[in-house]
Design a protein around this motif. Structure first.
Motif, PDB file in Angstrom:
ATOM      1  N   GLU A  35      39.693  26.436  32.539  1.00  0.00           N
ATOM      2  CA  GLU A  35      39.804  26.228  31.740  1.00  0.00           C
ATOM      3  C   GLU A  35      40.464  27.968  31.028  1.00  0.00           C
ATOM      4  O   GLU A  35      41.106  27.544  30.047  1.00  0.00           O
ATOM      5  CB  GLU A  35      38.542  26.804  30.687  1.00  0.00           C
ATOM      6  N   GLN A  36      41.414  28.043  32.525  1.00  0.00           N
ATOM      7  CA  GLN A  36      42.681  29.132  31.290  1.00  0.00           C
ATOM      8  C   GLN A  36      43.734  28.598  31.274  1.00  0.00           C
ATOM      9  O   GLN A  36      44.280  28.335  30.124  1.00  0.00           O
ATOM     10  CB  GLN A  36      43.203  29.759  33.152  1.00  0.00           C
ATOM     11  N   ASP A  85      43.263  26.061  29.224  1.00  0.00           N
ATOM     12  CA  ASP A  85      42.553  25.736  27.748  1.00  0.00           C
ATOM     13  C   ASP A  85      42.560  26.808  26.713  1.00  0.00           C
ATOM     14  O   ASP A  85      43.475  27.193  26.032  1.00  0.00           O
ATOM     15  CB  ASP A  85      41.438  25.563  27.563  1.00  0.00           C
ATOM     16  N   ALA A  86      42.437  28.087  28.044  1.00  0.00           N
ATOM     17  CA  ALA A  86      43.283  29.705  26.691  1.00  0.00           C
ATOM     18  C   ALA A  86      44.330  29.280  26.480  1.00  0.00           C
ATOM     19  O   ALA A  86      44.529  30.563  25.448  1.00  0.00           O
ATOM     20  CB  ALA A  86      42.463  30.660  27.705  1.00  0.00           C
ATOM     21  N   TYR A  97      46.774  27.500  25.934  1.00  0.00           N
ATOM     22  CA  TYR A  97      47.012  27.143  24.517  1.00  0.00           C
ATOM     23  C   TYR A  97      46.314  27.449  23.566  1.00  0.00           C
ATOM     24  O   TYR A  97      47.118  27.671  22.092  1.00  0.00           O
ATOM     25  CB  TYR A  97      46.363  24.770  24.341  1.00  0.00           C
ATOM     26  N   LEU A 131      42.860  21.204  21.457  1.00  0.00           N
ATOM     27  CA  LEU A 131      42.524  20.956  22.952  1.00  0.00           C
ATOM     28  C   LEU A 131      41.972  19.880  24.022  1.00  0.00           C
ATOM     29  O   LEU A 131      42.609  19.222  24.944  1.00  0.00           O
ATOM     30  CB  LEU A 131      41.736  21.882  23.905  1.00  0.00           C
ATOM     31  N   ARG A 169      46.914  26.078  15.911  1.00  0.00           N
ATOM     32  CA  ARG A 169      46.244  27.234  16.695  1.00  0.00           C
ATOM     33  C   ARG A 169      46.035  28.338  16.671  1.00  0.00           C
ATOM     34  O   ARG A 169      44.912  29.581  16.212  1.00  0.00           O
ATOM     35  CB  ARG A 169      45.732  26.562  17.987  1.00  0.00           C
ATOM     36  N   PHE A 229      35.275  30.680  24.627  1.00  0.00           N
ATOM     37  CA  PHE A 229      34.682  29.824  25.563  1.00  0.00           C
ATOM     38  C   PHE A 229      33.256  29.832  25.825  1.00  0.00           C
ATOM     39  O   PHE A 229      33.214  31.704  25.934  1.00  0.00           O
ATOM     40  CB  PHE A 229      36.051  29.747  26.686  1.00  0.00           C
ATOM     41  N   PHE A 249      42.022  35.356  32.369  1.00  0.00           N
ATOM     42  CA  PHE A 249      42.551  35.164  32.473  1.00  0.00           C
ATOM     43  C   PHE A 249      42.928  36.188  34.034  1.00  0.00           C
ATOM     44  O   PHE A 249      42.695  37.635  33.497  1.00  0.00           O
ATOM     45  CB  PHE A 249      44.023  35.746  31.795  1.00  0.00           C
TER      46      PHE A 249
END
Ligand SMILES: Nc1ncnc2c1ncn2[C@@H]1O[C@H](COP(=O)(O)OP(=O)(O)OP(=O)(O)O)[C@@H](O)[C@H]1O
Ligand SMILES: [Mg+2]
Lengths: 261, 248
Positions: free
Chosen positions: A127-128, A130-131, A133, B50, B77, B84, B90
């Motif tokens: 999901e990085q 998505d992150a 975005y 998303l 956004r 999450f 990251f």
């Protein structure tokens, strides 16, 4: 955000070519939009360029050696002893126009294309992407654009470097076999044209683009878990290698043998 | 604020959302509860664009986001902060770079101010001296909190929390409840909190919504939910294996 449906194989091919084209377009457009991701770009220059030097050195060296070896045998057998010194331009031509771009292209596909697919694929499944975005970064501009640009810049540099190593090794092999080095060098300098080298570098830039876009595309398309990432990396290598070989033929055909100014 | 009408989403034959209607009011905190796999995470990913719905309308402050381009979505956004479920840090960036990420893109602060805000945001989630660590050096709960710091750093108007207290010790979890309440009181942030923790849901939420079978089966104030006549809701909030919900 791609559709989850599975269309027929034939239309799949077209839609995939379309996807790659679209990704290339978006990544190129990303060059002209701010902010340019300088850190990612520099990182990629190092990854693709500097870190590939050992691999490129070895492939170019042995490519040059084996090409020198066969050309020596060819001249020795068909034209006669003493004619081997005329092999110089043949070796240089073959290396700069075909062998080095292809060898380097395939090596970089294996080293860099697969790494791009694996890295971006991992980001996708964790999901990085998505992150990115959600934090206001366009993944194409953040990830694909710097990789594409770095690859298009670095491939010709690596090929030029490989040309030098390959030609030197072809020369060294022939000299060790007792070929007259002065005639060999003179012929090489006389018949190898600047355009021959440039042809190889143009090919290299195209290969660089293909490798980066296909690697990133496979990464962004990755599904599932670790297995999906593995599949993406494998597929990136297979598709990009075949792409490099097919494009190489058409580029050889399309690029003029001599540049008439 | 957030208006969802007739939202459908399927994955192959798995029909996850089946005509869901929901509206979140400005400034309120809405807790979404529901079984594991009922589609809560999918729901908030639709709110921030998303995921695109198969069918249905989603509008944010009156703007229908279903048909926006990526560039137009960027403006939408920017209003959102998303935590999450699995943090989604990251992994090639340090903690500080992670927290800075949205801040640099959504706000126009000088470097000193950015550094300050990064430290403040980390302090709000109870983290100190972790700025230079890489995500793989953090514990699961720390990752979650860095993810939260990253989402609140740029001052979003709407916060979406996907299970903020899961994987975090009870004391920290309550501190996060307080953070959610404080964001609402001090900055009038609208929040959607997905949670399995009923105590936390009752504490932070103005309203609770229960997702079941792809729809919201009941939505109301904590007391209405607690005293619900709906047996599905009753079974869920009391965590009983016996009841109308059989597929678990
Ligand atoms: N990318 C995807 N591809 C296919 N199916 C998916 C995908 N994401 C989620 N699903 C499916 O959608 C359903 C809802 O998933 P979701 O993550 O929203 O559940 P959830 O309510 O958040 O559960 P949990 O409380 O365990 O986090 C699940 O059945 C899941 O299998
Ligand atoms: Mg979830």
């Amino acid at each position: 955000m791609a559709s989850e449906s599975k269309p027929f194989p034939f239309s799949t091919l077209f839609s995939q070519v379309g996807q790659v084209g679209l990704l290339f377009g978006r990544a190129t457009a990303g060059l002209f939009r701010k902010p340019f991701e300088k850190e990612n770009f520099l990182q990629q220059l190092e990854d693709i360029g500097v870190r590939s030097l050992p691999v490129v050195s070895l492939t170019a060296a042995f490519g040059g050696l084996v090409f020198g070896l066969q050309t020596y045998i060819g001249f020795h057998r068909f034209i006669g002893p003493g004619s081997e010194a005329y092999g110089g331009p043949v070796i240089s031509l073959g290396l700069t126009k075909e062998l080095i771009p292809i060898l380097v292209g395939l090596m970089i596909t294996g080293r860099v294309g697969s790494a791009m697919a694996a890295e971006i694929g991992t980001m996708k499944i964790t999901e990085q992407i998505d992150a990115l975005y959600s934090l206001g970064a366009d993944p194409v501009r953040y990830l694909v654009t710097p990789r594409l640009l770095a690859s298009v810049i670095m491939m010709p540099i690596l090929v030029l470097y490989g040309d030098i190593i390959g030609i030197a090794c072809g020369y060294i092999y022939n000299v060790m076999m007792g070929v007259n080095q002065h005639i060999y060098l003179k012929n090489t300098l006389l018949y190898l044209e600047f355009w021959d080298v440039v042809t190889g570098l143009i090919k290299a830039a195209v290969f660089g683009g293909v490798i980066a876009v296909i690697g990133c595309w496979q990464g962004l398309e990755a599904r599932g878990g670790a297995e999906g990432v593995g599949r993406a990396a494998t597929r990136a290598v297979v598709v990009a290698s075949i792409g490099v070989l097919i494009l190489n033929f058409f580029l050889s055909k399309a690029l003029p043998a001599d540049l008439v100014l | 604020m957030i208006e969802i009408q007739g939202l459908h989403k399927s994955f192959g034959t798995n029909r996850v959302l089946q005509g869901l209607d929901l509206s979140v009011r400005k400034g309120e905190t809405l807790a979404v509860i529901g079984q594991s796999g009922s589609g809560k995470s999918i729901l908030i990913k639709h709110m921030i664009g998303l995921m695109r719905p198969d069918q249905g309308r989603i509008s944010i402050d009156g703007v229908d986001i279903c048909c926006l381009s990526e560039r137009e979505l960027y403006a939408v956004r920017r209003k959102f902060g998303l935590l999450f479920q699995a943090a989604a840090l990251f992994d090639s960036l340090t903690v500080a770079e992670n927290v800075r990420f949205g801040l640099e893109r959504y706000q126009d602060y000088p470097p000193d101010r950015i550094r300050e805000i990064v430290l403040e945001s980390l302090a709000k989630v109870g983290l100190r001296d972790v700025e230079d660590l890489m995500p793989y050096e953090l514990s699961g709960g720390m990752k979650k909190r860095v993810g939260l710091a990253r989402a609140i750093a740029y001052g979003p108007e709407i916060m979406l929390y996907d299970e903020p207290s899961t994987g975090i010790d009870p004391i920290r979890a309550d501190a996060i409840n307080d953070l959610i309440l404080r964001m609402q009181q001090e900055m009038n942030v609208t929040s959607v909190v997905i949670t399995h923790d009923m105590t936390s849901a009752y504490k932070v939420a103005d309203r609770l919504a229960m997702l079941y079978n792809g729809k919201i089966v009941q939505i109301g104030a904590p007391d209405e939910i607690r005293n619900s006549a709906n047996p599905i809701v009753q079974q869920f909030i009391h965590g009983q294996a016996a009841g109308p919900i059989k597929d678990y």
